[in-house]
Design a protein around this motif. Sequence first.
Motif, PDB file in Angstrom:
ATOM      1  N   SER A   1      11.307  -6.409   1.084  1.00 20.74           N
ATOM      2  CA  SER A   1      10.550  -6.975  -0.030  1.00 20.74           C
ATOM      3  C   SER A   1       9.540  -5.950  -0.529  1.00 20.74           C
ATOM      4  N   VAL A   2       9.021  -6.229  -1.723  1.00 19.42           N
ATOM      5  CA  VAL A   2       8.020  -5.363  -2.344  1.00 19.42           C
ATOM      6  C   VAL A   2       6.954  -6.251  -2.968  1.00 19.42           C
ATOM      7  N   ARG A   3       5.699  -5.861  -2.808  1.00 22.95           N
ATOM      8  CA  ARG A   3       4.595  -6.548  -3.480  1.00 22.95           C
ATOM      9  C   ARG A   3       3.971  -5.598  -4.494  1.00 22.95           C
ATOM     10  N   TYR A   4       3.837  -6.089  -5.721  1.00 21.91           N
ATOM     11  CA  TYR A   4       3.229  -5.303  -6.792  1.00 21.91           C
ATOM     12  C   TYR A   4       1.949  -6.011  -7.212  1.00 21.91           C
ATOM     13  N   PHE A   5       0.847  -5.260  -7.273  1.00 20.86           N
ATOM     14  CA  PHE A   5      -0.448  -5.839  -7.608  1.00 20.86           C
ATOM     15  C   PHE A   5      -0.838  -5.456  -9.033  1.00 20.86           C
ATOM     16  N   GLY A   6      -1.274  -6.448  -9.799  1.00 25.70           N
ATOM     17  CA  GLY A   6      -1.731  -6.184 -11.162  1.00 25.70           C
ATOM     18  C   GLY A   6      -0.979  -7.003 -12.187  1.00 25.70           C
ATOM     19  N   LYS A   7      -1.665  -7.340 -13.278  1.00 29.93           N
ATOM     20  CA  LYS A   7      -1.069  -8.203 -14.299  1.00 29.93           C
ATOM     21  C   LYS A   7      -0.126  -7.455 -15.237  1.00 29.93           C
ATOM     22  N   ASP A   8      -0.028  -6.119 -15.097  1.00 33.93           N
ATOM     23  CA  ASP A   8       0.829  -5.357 -15.995  1.00 33.93           C
ATOM     24  C   ASP A   8       2.256  -5.233 -15.488  1.00 33.93           C
TER      25      ASP A   8
ATOM     26  N   GLN B   1       4.566 -10.425 -16.722  1.00 31.11           N
ATOM     27  CA  GLN B   1       4.153 -10.520 -18.120  1.00 31.11           C
ATOM     28  C   GLN B   1       5.097 -11.423 -18.904  1.00 31.11           C
ATOM     29  N   GLU B   2       6.397 -11.257 -18.680  1.00 30.77           N
ATOM     30  CA  GLU B   2       7.378 -12.084 -19.380  1.00 30.77           C
ATOM     31  C   GLU B   2       7.279 -13.536 -18.937  1.00 30.77           C
ATOM     32  N   PHE B   3       7.051 -13.750 -17.638  1.00 35.04           N
ATOM     33  CA  PHE B   3       6.978 -15.125 -17.140  1.00 35.04           C
ATOM     34  C   PHE B   3       5.760 -15.850 -17.709  1.00 35.04           C
ATOM     35  N   ARG B   4       4.647 -15.158 -17.841  1.00 39.04           N
ATOM     36  CA  ARG B   4       3.428 -15.816 -18.323  1.00 39.04           C
ATOM     37  C   ARG B   4       3.535 -16.260 -19.778  1.00 39.04           C
TER      38      ARG B   4
ATOM     39  N   VAL C   1       5.674 -18.231 -20.855  1.00 44.42           N
ATOM     40  CA  VAL C   1       6.085 -19.638 -20.868  1.00 44.42           C
ATOM     41  C   VAL C   1       4.993 -20.546 -20.321  1.00 44.42           C
ATOM     42  N   LEU C   2       3.856 -19.984 -19.892  1.00 42.77           N
ATOM     43  CA  LEU C   2       2.784 -20.798 -19.337  1.00 42.77           C
ATOM     44  C   LEU C   2       1.987 -21.479 -20.439  1.00 42.77           C
ATOM     45  N   ASN C   3       1.317 -22.553 -20.063  1.00 39.97           N
ATOM     46  CA  ASN C   3       0.404 -23.238 -20.970  1.00 39.97           C
ATOM     47  C   ASN C   3      -0.788 -22.327 -21.245  1.00 39.97           C
ATOM     48  N   HIS C   4      -1.106 -22.125 -22.506  1.00 39.61           N
ATOM     49  CA  HIS C   4      -2.194 -21.207 -22.858  1.00 39.61           C
ATOM     50  C   HIS C   4      -3.556 -21.724 -22.396  1.00 39.61           C
ATOM     51  N   GLN C   5      -3.618 -22.991 -22.019  1.00 42.61           N
ATOM     52  CA  GLN C   5      -4.876 -23.546 -21.524  1.00 42.61           C
ATOM     53  C   GLN C   5      -5.062 -23.300 -20.027  1.00 42.61           C
ATOM     54  N   ASN C   6      -4.087 -22.656 -19.401  1.00 43.68           N
ATOM     55  CA  ASN C   6      -4.173 -22.406 -17.969  1.00 43.68           C
ATOM     56  C   ASN C   6      -5.380 -21.527 -17.664  1.00 43.68           C
ATOM     57  N   LYS C   7      -6.172 -21.907 -16.652  1.00 46.07           N
ATOM     58  CA  LYS C   7      -7.412 -21.202 -16.334  1.00 46.07           C
ATOM     59  C   LYS C   7      -7.255 -20.192 -15.203  1.00 46.07           C
ATOM     60  N   SER C   8      -6.035 -19.954 -14.751  1.00 43.30           N
ATOM     61  CA  SER C   8      -5.840 -19.027 -13.642  1.00 43.30           C
ATOM     62  C   SER C   8      -6.154 -17.598 -14.077  1.00 43.30           C
ATOM     63  N   TYR C   9      -6.381 -16.752 -13.109  1.00 45.83           N
ATOM     64  CA  TYR C   9      -6.704 -15.358 -13.385  1.00 45.83           C
ATOM     65  C   TYR C   9      -5.558 -14.475 -12.900  1.00 45.83           C
ATOM     66  N   TYR C  10      -5.294 -13.380 -13.643  1.00 44.24           N
ATOM     67  CA  TYR C  10      -4.130 -12.562 -13.350  1.00 44.24           C
ATOM     68  C   TYR C  10      -4.455 -11.078 -13.187  1.00 44.24           C
ATOM     69  N   ASP C  11      -5.716 -10.682 -13.296  1.00 46.18           N
ATOM     70  CA  ASP C  11      -6.060  -9.261 -13.224  1.00 46.18           C
ATOM     71  C   ASP C  11      -5.575  -8.624 -11.929  1.00 46.18           C
ATOM     72  N   ARG C  12      -5.747  -9.291 -10.811  1.00 44.58           N
ATOM     73  CA  ARG C  12      -5.316  -8.762  -9.512  1.00 44.58           C
ATOM     74  C   ARG C  12      -4.213  -9.632  -8.919  1.00 44.58           C
TER      75      ARG C  12
END
Length: 315
Positions: free
Chosen positions: A101-108, A113-116, A118-129
């Motif tokens: 497996s591989v873990r990649y850190f970061g919102k880029d 990016q493609e998955f987000r 389809v998310l609700n734009h009102q979602n309050k989650s954070y994605y920077d890290r």
Amino acid sequence: MQVCKKITLLVFITHALYAQLSISYMRFYANDKDFISDIRLLATHRFDRSHLQVFYDENKTPLIKEWIDEKGGVLKREYLEYKGKNLVRRYYLNNSQSPDSVRYFGKDEPWSQEFRKVLNHQNKSYYDRQETLFVLNQSNQFDIMRFINVQGNPYGEIEFIYNHLGLLVGEVWRLLPKKIIVRKYAYSTDILTGKKEIREFNQNAEQISYMVLSQPPAESLYKTIPPRTGNNLDEISILLEDIRQKDLKIPFDVFIPKTDHDLLVLTNGDSLMVEIVDMRSQQIIFSIAGEEGKLTMPKFRVRAIVSKYGEPIYP
């Protein structure tokens, strides 16, 4: 998928070599919890017990983590990759040294990016890290991708589905933790024709896009006539002809041997200067140099054919 596999393995190997050159020292820990707390294990206490050994560079940055069993064998290995001082990837290898497996850190990360989208734009989650976890199956193909926000909560995943031949036949995109399907892809491949069909479905199972990919015939890929014998070496004549016709400038000295016509040698020893038109299973179609019209010669009467560039065309 084979391309993904090779790229992943290449990253592993490259990073491993780099890490080995940068290693300054190593430390031992009883488990992952002690590693996080920096509660070290004495080197003499690591024998005959499972433990964790970590390799550091001169800046005290961990580069490699290895999980060791009681007999001293490596159960799992983890490579850590940094960008500056920030951890950007973790690579995991199993006990057979195959990618796990591989873990990649970061919102880029592109998949997240493609998955987000389809998310609700009102979602309050954070994605920077945020984290993207890529899990491989036993065939070293992508099995699942999981997206985890900075709060440590998985918010989505993409599952890959394969048939008995190992060909990708579908993707399922789910919102977590409710496992709501928001997007699906169905792939079909015709092995005989090489045609691929891609269908996309929304969360209501309605088809919203359809695409067909097909491989063009070989002759359409060439600007000039394709190789006459099927031998890849014959492609040099196409390149040389392009150089001659387009008067391309070559940035080095080169001598290109060339006559004006192909040479056809018969079994009786006679030779003809010709222009080869076509090579068929039992006969050769050509035209005599300087003359109009096409002639046919059975192959059993031909000893050899050499192109005007000196390449053997037949046999």
